[in-house]
Design a protein around this motif. Structure first.
Motif, short mmCIF file in Angstrom:
data_model
loop_
_atom_site.label_atom_id
_atom_site.label_comp_id
_atom_site.label_asym_id
_atom_site.label_seq_id
_atom_site.Cartn_x
_atom_site.Cartn_y
_atom_site.Cartn_z
N ALA A 21 21.39 15.28 -78.74
CA ALA A 21 21.38 16.01 -80.01
C ALA A 21 22.64 15.67 -80.83
O ALA A 21 22.55 15.44 -82.04
CB ALA A 21 21.30 17.51 -79.76
N TYR A 22 23.80 15.63 -80.16
CA TYR A 22 25.02 15.27 -80.88
C TYR A 22 24.98 13.82 -81.35
O TYR A 22 25.43 13.49 -82.44
CB TYR A 22 26.25 15.51 -80.01
CG TYR A 22 26.62 16.96 -79.88
CD1 TYR A 22 26.85 17.75 -81.00
CD2 TYR A 22 26.77 17.55 -78.62
CE1 TYR A 22 27.20 19.08 -80.89
CE2 TYR A 22 27.12 18.88 -78.50
CZ TYR A 22 27.33 19.64 -79.63
OH TYR A 22 27.68 20.96 -79.52
N ALA B 256 24.48 10.14 -85.90
CA ALA B 256 23.79 9.03 -86.57
C ALA B 256 23.24 9.48 -87.92
O ALA B 256 23.34 8.74 -88.91
CB ALA B 256 22.67 8.50 -85.69
N ASP B 257 22.69 10.69 -87.98
CA ASP B 257 22.16 11.21 -89.25
C ASP B 257 23.28 11.38 -90.27
O ASP B 257 23.11 11.07 -91.46
CB ASP B 257 21.44 12.54 -89.02
CG ASP B 257 20.14 12.38 -88.24
OD1 ASP B 257 19.63 11.24 -88.15
OD2 ASP B 257 19.65 13.40 -87.72
N THR B 258 24.42 11.86 -89.81
CA THR B 258 25.57 12.03 -90.72
C THR B 258 26.05 10.68 -91.23
O THR B 258 26.34 10.52 -92.42
CB THR B 258 26.71 12.78 -90.00
OG1 THR B 258 26.23 14.04 -89.57
CG2 THR B 258 27.90 12.97 -90.91
N ALA B 259 26.13 9.72 -90.33
CA ALA B 259 26.57 8.38 -90.73
C ALA B 259 25.60 7.78 -91.74
O ALA B 259 26.01 7.16 -92.73
CB ALA B 259 26.70 7.47 -89.51
N ASN B 260 24.31 7.97 -91.51
CA ASN B 260 23.30 7.46 -92.44
C ASN B 260 23.40 8.15 -93.80
O ASN B 260 23.26 7.50 -94.84
CB ASN B 260 21.89 7.64 -91.87
CG ASN B 260 21.59 6.67 -90.77
OD1 ASN B 260 22.22 5.61 -90.66
ND2 ASN B 260 20.64 7.02 -89.92
N ALA B 261 23.66 9.44 -93.80
CA ALA B 261 23.77 10.18 -95.06
C ALA B 261 25.00 9.73 -95.84
O ALA B 261 24.97 9.65 -97.07
CB ALA B 261 23.83 11.67 -94.78
N THR C 263 19.89 4.74 -87.05
CA THR C 263 20.31 4.46 -85.68
C THR C 263 20.08 5.66 -84.80
O THR C 263 20.54 5.69 -83.67
CB THR C 263 21.81 4.08 -85.63
OG1 THR C 263 22.56 5.16 -86.18
CG2 THR C 263 22.08 2.80 -86.40
N SER C 264 19.37 6.63 -85.34
CA SER C 264 19.09 7.82 -84.55
C SER C 264 18.19 7.46 -83.39
O SER C 264 17.20 6.75 -83.54
CB SER C 264 18.42 8.86 -85.44
OG SER C 264 18.10 10.00 -84.69
N SER C 265 18.53 7.95 -82.23
CA SER C 265 17.80 7.61 -81.01
C SER C 265 16.61 8.53 -80.83
O SER C 265 16.75 9.74 -80.82
CB SER C 265 18.74 7.73 -79.81
OG SER C 265 18.02 7.60 -78.62
#
Length: 144
Positions: A105-106, A111-116, A125-127
């Motif tokens: 989850a972390y 990855a979501d934060t980096a993408n945003a 890159t979210s797994s």
């Protein structure tokens, strides 16, 4: 606002998972040992034999009650240890499963934060496997 956030050290969670794998492996050995390497064959501590001396010195063919009591105590302790090891395996497995989920989850949130932050045009890159490495099997923490 970005400075008010928090950061999770994913490598620390990876280390926890690796250490849990080692503990679970050791518990598996302990489980096998308590079930199979603690066998006490009948008569190993002595047997009741006709003509055997009793504590009073007579040869009345009495029972060797102490040996029977020790064998019964051994069996009782063996069952207790098996139950303790089974419980510990369950606790460690539950803790490991929850740690893997938290790690995934972390990792996904990071990855979501980096993408945003880098815009919607970069690839995700979210797994989808919640942080578990490729080739790992369900119920195993060896993928990290």
């Amino acid at each position: 606002m970005a400075g008010d956030g928090y950061k999770v050290d994913l490598s620390a969670l990876d280390n926890v998972i690796k250490k849990l794998n080692a503990i679970i492996g050791d518990l598996g050995k302990a489980n096998a040992d308590t079930k199979h390497n603690t066998y006490l064959p009948p008569g190993a501590l002595g047997a009741s034999v006709a003509g055997q001396c009793t504590t009073s010195g007579s040869t009345s063919g009495g029972r060797f009650e102490e040996a029977e009591q020790l064998a019964a105590a051994h069996t009782e302790m063996k069952h207790y240890l098996e139950a303790v090891v089974d419980h510990l395996e369950g606790v460690m497995d539950d803790f490991g499963t929850k740690t893997k989920r938290a790690h995934g989850a972390y990792q996904d949130a990071e990855a979501d934060t980096a993408n945003a932050m880098h815009g919607a045009d970069s690839t995700s890159t979210s797994s989808s496997s919640s942080g578990i490495g490729a080739g790992s099997s369900p119920g195993s923490m060896s993928g990290v």
